[in-house]
Design a protein around this motif. Structure first.
Motif, short mmCIF file in Angstrom:
data_model
loop_
_atom_site.label_atom_id
_atom_site.label_comp_id
_atom_site.label_asym_id
_atom_site.label_seq_id
_atom_site.Cartn_x
_atom_site.Cartn_y
_atom_site.Cartn_z
N GLY A 162 0.69 -1.24 -0.02
CA GLY A 162 -0.08 -0.05 -0.10
C GLY A 162 0.69 1.35 -0.07
N SER A 163 0.17 2.33 0.09
CA SER A 163 0.83 3.59 0.05
C SER A 163 0.37 4.60 1.26
N ARG B 48 0.87 9.05 2.29
CA ARG B 48 1.62 10.30 2.25
C ARG B 48 1.72 11.11 3.35
N SER C 166 14.90 3.89 -0.31
CA SER C 166 13.68 4.78 -0.59
C SER C 166 13.76 5.34 -2.20
N ARG D 24 10.57 4.38 -4.70
CA ARG D 24 9.50 4.14 -4.05
C ARG D 24 8.89 5.02 -3.31
N PHE D 25 9.75 6.05 -2.85
CA PHE D 25 9.56 7.22 -2.08
C PHE D 25 9.71 8.35 -2.87
N GLN E 36 5.79 10.81 -0.19
CA GLN E 36 4.93 9.93 -0.99
C GLN E 36 5.43 8.55 -0.66
N MET E 37 4.81 7.64 -0.22
CA MET E 37 5.35 6.39 0.06
C MET E 37 4.64 5.28 -0.45
N ASN E 38 4.97 4.75 -1.47
CA ASN E 38 4.39 3.67 -2.31
C ASN E 38 5.32 2.16 -2.29
N SER E 39 4.56 1.09 -2.53
CA SER E 39 4.83 -0.17 -2.44
C SER E 39 5.42 -0.45 -1.03
N LEU E 40 4.79 -0.30 0.03
CA LEU E 40 5.47 0.05 1.33
C LEU E 40 5.58 -1.53 1.74
#
Length: 124
Positions: free
Chosen positions: A16-17, A19, A64, A67-68, A82-86
């Protein structure tokens, strides 16, 4: 009194993501570089990403990259992460930091002001 206030943390499933936002009060941070750090339980606080005062230059920790994304619309607005594919290993308290200067800065000792942190928990 200078304050940095983080928000946007929470619980998210792996993949998930989230912000994160960092808002500053007490002074104008228009000439300040901003950074994000994180600290997992039992570990040292580590660098995540940094952005210079204008938002033009950024630098990321290896974990990071890709993905960030750190961003700021202009020097007076909040800074975002913004953090994606956590992944579960991203679970930590995330801190916003600020320091005066024209560049970007990637170590803890570079920063003068710190927020209280926001918890990010990634479940597997």
């Amino acid at each position: 009194q200078v304050q940095l206030v983080e928000s946007g943390g929470g619980l998210v499933q792996a993949g998930g993501s989230l912000r994160l936002s960092c808002a500053a009060s007490g002074r104008t941070f228009s000439s300040y570089a901003m950074g994000w750090f994180r600290q997992a339980p039992g570990k040292e606080r580590e660098f995540v990403a940094t952005i210079n005062w204008s938002g033009v230059s950024t630098y990321y920790a290896d974990f990071s990259k890709g993905r960030f994304t750190i961003s700021r619309d202009n020097p007076k607005n909040p800074v975002y992460l913004q953090m994606n594919s956590l992944k579960p290993e991203a679970t930590a308290v995330y801190y916003c930091a600020a320091r005066y200067g024209s560049g970007w800065y990637g170590t803890r000792d570079d920063y003068e002001y710190w927020g209280q942190g926001t918890q990010v928990t990634v479940s597997s």
